[in-house]
Motif scaffolding. Structure first.
Motif, PDB file in Angstrom:
ATOM      1  N   GLY A 107     -39.633  32.062  56.384  1.00  0.00           N
ATOM      2  CA  GLY A 107     -40.974  31.959  55.667  1.00  0.00           C
ATOM      3  C   GLY A 107     -42.061  33.095  57.009  1.00  0.00           C
ATOM      4  N   SER A 108     -43.443  32.662  55.836  1.00  0.00           N
ATOM      5  CA  SER A 108     -44.825  33.594  56.524  1.00  0.00           C
ATOM      6  C   SER A 108     -43.932  34.972  56.152  1.00  0.00           C
ATOM      7  CB  SER A 108     -44.517  33.110  57.832  1.00  0.00           C
ATOM      8  OG  SER A 108     -43.808  33.637  58.540  1.00  0.00           O
ATOM      9  N   LYS A 109     -45.124  35.804  56.605  1.00  0.00           N
ATOM     10  CA  LYS A 109     -44.848  37.189  56.246  1.00  0.00           C
ATOM     11  C   LYS A 109     -44.026  38.107  57.248  1.00  0.00           C
ATOM     12  CE  LYS A 109     -49.670  37.694  54.400  1.00  0.00           C
ATOM     13  NZ  LYS A 109     -51.046  37.136  54.808  1.00  0.00           N
ATOM     14  N   GLY A 135     -41.135  34.666  53.682  1.00  0.00           N
ATOM     15  CA  GLY A 135     -41.034  33.804  52.870  1.00  0.00           C
ATOM     16  C   GLY A 135     -41.697  34.664  51.377  1.00  0.00           C
ATOM     17  N   TYR A 136     -41.157  35.735  51.416  1.00  0.00           N
ATOM     18  CA  TYR A 136     -41.490  36.845  50.311  1.00  0.00           C
ATOM     19  C   TYR A 136     -40.809  37.327  48.976  1.00  0.00           C
ATOM     20  CZ  TYR A 136     -46.400  35.352  51.828  1.00  0.00           C
ATOM     21  OH  TYR A 136     -47.792  35.196  51.948  1.00  0.00           O
ATOM     22  N   CYS A 158     -41.566  27.707  55.723  1.00  0.00           N
ATOM     23  CA  CYS A 158     -42.244  27.836  55.724  1.00  0.00           C
ATOM     24  C   CYS A 158     -43.137  28.316  54.263  1.00  0.00           C
ATOM     25  CB  CYS A 158     -43.127  27.724  57.388  1.00  0.00           C
ATOM     26  SG  CYS A 158     -42.675  27.236  58.130  1.00  0.00           S
ATOM     27  N   LEU A 159     -43.462  27.554  53.731  1.00  0.00           N
ATOM     28  CA  LEU A 159     -44.032  28.711  52.068  1.00  0.00           C
ATOM     29  C   LEU A 159     -45.295  28.557  51.581  1.00  0.00           C
ATOM     30  CD1 LEU A 159     -40.776  28.729  50.495  1.00  0.00           C
ATOM     31  CD2 LEU A 159     -41.175  30.188  51.987  1.00  0.00           C
ATOM     32  N   GLY A 160     -45.926  27.448  52.480  1.00  0.00           N
ATOM     33  CA  GLY A 160     -47.493  26.978  51.484  1.00  0.00           C
ATOM     34  C   GLY A 160     -46.816  25.844  51.144  1.00  0.00           C
ATOM     35  N   ALA A 161     -48.027  24.872  50.658  1.00  0.00           N
ATOM     36  CA  ALA A 161     -47.461  24.241  49.505  1.00  0.00           C
ATOM     37  C   ALA A 161     -48.095  24.194  48.138  1.00  0.00           C
ATOM     38  CB  ALA A 161     -47.602  22.805  50.480  1.00  0.00           C
ATOM     39  N   LYS A 163     -44.953  24.807  47.225  1.00  0.00           N
ATOM     40  CA  LYS A 163     -43.680  25.859  46.995  1.00  0.00           C
ATOM     41  C   LYS A 163     -42.395  25.194  47.587  1.00  0.00           C
ATOM     42  CE  LYS A 163     -42.351  30.688  46.642  1.00  0.00           C
ATOM     43  NZ  LYS A 163     -43.019  32.526  47.146  1.00  0.00           N
ATOM     44  N   GLY A 184     -45.822  23.719  56.480  1.00  0.00           N
ATOM     45  CA  GLY A 184     -46.806  24.972  56.216  1.00  0.00           C
ATOM     46  C   GLY A 184     -47.386  26.391  56.800  1.00  0.00           C
ATOM     47  N   GLY A 185     -48.392  26.776  57.540  1.00  0.00           N
ATOM     48  CA  GLY A 185     -48.357  27.628  58.337  1.00  0.00           C
ATOM     49  C   GLY A 185     -47.589  27.917  60.051  1.00  0.00           C
ATOM     50  N   ASP A 188     -47.117  30.428  61.794  1.00  0.00           N
ATOM     51  CA  ASP A 188     -48.203  31.873  61.839  1.00  0.00           C
ATOM     52  C   ASP A 188     -48.760  31.132  63.372  1.00  0.00           C
ATOM     53  OD1 ASP A 188     -48.272  33.390  59.679  1.00  0.00           O
ATOM     54  OD2 ASP A 188     -48.680  31.708  58.781  1.00  0.00           O
ATOM     55  N   ARG A 211     -60.682  25.160  61.804  1.00  0.00           N
ATOM     56  CA  ARG A 211     -59.802  25.643  60.598  1.00  0.00           C
ATOM     57  C   ARG A 211     -61.061  26.669  59.218  1.00  0.00           C
ATOM     58  NH1 ARG A 211     -53.928  24.390  57.978  1.00  0.00           N
ATOM     59  NH2 ARG A 211     -53.683  27.177  58.108  1.00  0.00           N
ATOM     60  N   ARG A 218     -61.266  28.722  52.993  1.00  0.00           N
ATOM     61  CA  ARG A 218     -60.931  27.127  52.654  1.00  0.00           C
ATOM     62  C   ARG A 218     -61.140  26.514  52.137  1.00  0.00           C
ATOM     63  NH1 ARG A 218     -54.884  26.770  54.348  1.00  0.00           N
ATOM     64  NH2 ARG A 218     -54.483  28.063  56.120  1.00  0.00           N
ATOM     65  N   ARG A 221     -60.526  24.825  48.921  1.00  0.00           N
ATOM     66  CA  ARG A 221     -58.848  23.715  49.402  1.00  0.00           C
ATOM     67  C   ARG A 221     -59.160  22.486  50.016  1.00  0.00           C
ATOM     68  NH1 ARG A 221     -53.980  27.344  51.777  1.00  0.00           N
ATOM     69  NH2 ARG A 221     -53.581  24.751  52.229  1.00  0.00           N
TER      70      ARG A 221
HETATM   71  N1  UDP Z   1     -46.127  32.003  52.011  1.00  0.00           N
HETATM   72  C1  UDP Z   1     -44.741  32.368  52.334  1.00  0.00           C
HETATM   73  N2  UDP Z   1     -45.126  32.307  50.778  1.00  0.00           N
HETATM   74  C2  UDP Z   1     -45.591  32.122  50.198  1.00  0.00           C
HETATM   75  C3  UDP Z   1     -46.333  31.809  49.979  1.00  0.00           C
HETATM   76  C4  UDP Z   1     -47.225  31.534  51.308  1.00  0.00           C
HETATM   77  O1  UDP Z   1     -44.131  32.332  52.957  1.00  0.00           O
HETATM   78  O2  UDP Z   1     -45.339  32.690  48.960  1.00  0.00           O
HETATM   79  C5  UDP Z   1     -46.474  31.460  53.890  1.00  0.00           C
HETATM   80  C6  UDP Z   1     -47.594  32.309  54.125  1.00  0.00           C
HETATM   81  O3  UDP Z   1     -47.902  33.295  54.894  1.00  0.00           O
HETATM   82  C7  UDP Z   1     -47.759  31.090  55.138  1.00  0.00           C
HETATM   83  C8  UDP Z   1     -47.855  30.003  55.185  1.00  0.00           C
HETATM   84  O4  UDP Z   1     -46.803  29.919  53.582  1.00  0.00           O
HETATM   85  O5  UDP Z   1     -47.927  31.922  57.124  1.00  0.00           O
HETATM   86  C9  UDP Z   1     -48.652  28.414  54.343  1.00  0.00           C
HETATM   87  O6  UDP Z   1     -49.582  28.842  55.370  1.00  0.00           O
HETATM   88  P1  UDP Z   1     -50.651  27.453  55.092  1.00  0.00           P
HETATM   89  O7  UDP Z   1     -51.631  28.272  56.419  1.00  0.00           O
HETATM   90  O8  UDP Z   1     -51.393  28.608  53.942  1.00  0.00           O
HETATM   91  O9  UDP Z   1     -50.525  26.526  54.699  1.00  0.00           O
HETATM   92  P2  UDP Z   1     -50.588  25.330  55.293  1.00  0.00           P
HETATM   93  O10 UDP Z   1     -50.764  24.892  56.384  1.00  0.00           O
HETATM   94  O11 UDP Z   1     -52.252  25.110  54.769  1.00  0.00           O
HETATM   95  O12 UDP Z   1     -50.090  24.370  54.536  1.00  0.00           O
END
Ligand code: UDP
Length: 241
Positions: A107-109, A135-136, A158-161, A163, A184-185, A188, A211, A218, A221
């Motif tokens: 997950g994440s960038k 995660g892309y 860690c793809l965000g909710a 997903k 989630g994040g 990061d 946050r 945000r 959300r």
């Molecule tokens: N993310 C990902 N793929 C996607 C969309 C999001 O990997 O297609 C990652 C994004 O880079 C971030 C995480 O998912 O690292 C989502 O973080 P966010 O803070 O929105 O999540 P939360 O903790 O609020 O659920």
């Protein structure tokens, strides 16, 4: 038995109990999955049956954040306390480090999971980070292949909710992992690209506020939080009648 908070059943566990249960699930090696809904995700579940199904079928449902804990209290069925996904992940990694556990970070960038891997290896000697992937991606198949080849005890998703919740439910039957968790994040934060709220804010249940100051975009959300609390108050009155 789970505690029903606006249609989502939460496991009523302390952090230690949740880690113990996760270790039990890992020992069964059955690709169990953990979700950590906050009020925003609970509201998503109420509006989308597929997300509700993915959350309800999880092996562990933990209350991420103080909003769910307030909601449960308003409904007259209190939970033991909040259990942020990132705290759960850290406590579980501490235990896994003692038994030479393996963790895969998904997950994440691009580049973030690698930075998180370096920091986690330094912080938890004994833990093997057996793979990383951003995660892309477009296809699930190569991801599943890489994860299965790495044989992790714990898979971060860690793809965000929502997903990550949908991804875990869809792919659990094809994965050979101990347990996976939608976090989630968190990567990061482990990578150091996003700072978690100072302990002071965490203790007061104001992590969401910190946050919001740091990431004001945000706000849309976060408006789900008051909506969620109003919905629980309405539900409490409805149950009383
Ligand atoms: N993310 C990902 N793929 C996607 C969309 C999001 O990997 O297609 C990652 C994004 O880079 C971030 C995480 O998912 O690292 C989502 O973080 P966010 O803070 O929105 O999540 P939360 O903790 O609020 O659920």
């Amino acid at each position: 038995m789970r505690i029903n908070v606006m249609g989502v059943g939460f496991d009523n566990l302390t952090l230690d109990e949740a880690v113990e249960e996760a270790l039990r699930l890992i020992s069964q090696h059955c690709s169990a999955y953990v979700v950590t809904p906050n009020p925003e995700i609970v509201m998503m579940c109420r509006g989308d049956g597929a997300v509700m199904d993915a959350v309800q079928r999880a092996d562990l449902v933990l209350p991420d954040g103080v909003g769910v804990v307030y909601g449960a209290r308003i409904l007259g069925t209190p939970l033991k306390g909040k259990l942020p996904g990132i705290d759960f992940a850290q406590a579980l990694m501490s235990e896994l480090a003692k038994i030479d556990g393996r963790v895969f970070l998904l997950g994440s960038k691009p580049g973030v999971a690698e930075m998180a891997a370096k920091n986690l290896s330094d912080r938890y000697p004994g833990l093997t980070i057996c793979g990383t992937m951003d995660g892309y991606f477009k296809d699930d198949a190569p991801v599943i292949e890489a994860v299965n080849a790495a044989k992790p005890d714990l898979l971060f998703v860690c793809l965000g909710a929502p997903k990550q919740e949908l991804w875990m439910q869809r792919n659990a039957p094809k994965l050979h992992v101990g347990i996976m968790a939608g976090l989630g994040g968190s990567l990061d934060v482990f990578a150091g690209t996003v700072k978690r709220a100072p302990k002071f804010f965490q203790k007061l249940g104001l992590e969401w506020f910190y946050r919001l100051i740091k990431e004001p975009w945000r706000i849309g959300r976060m408006m789900q939080l008051p909506k969620f609390l109003f919905a629980t108050i309405r539900e409490r009155f409805r149950r009383k009648r």
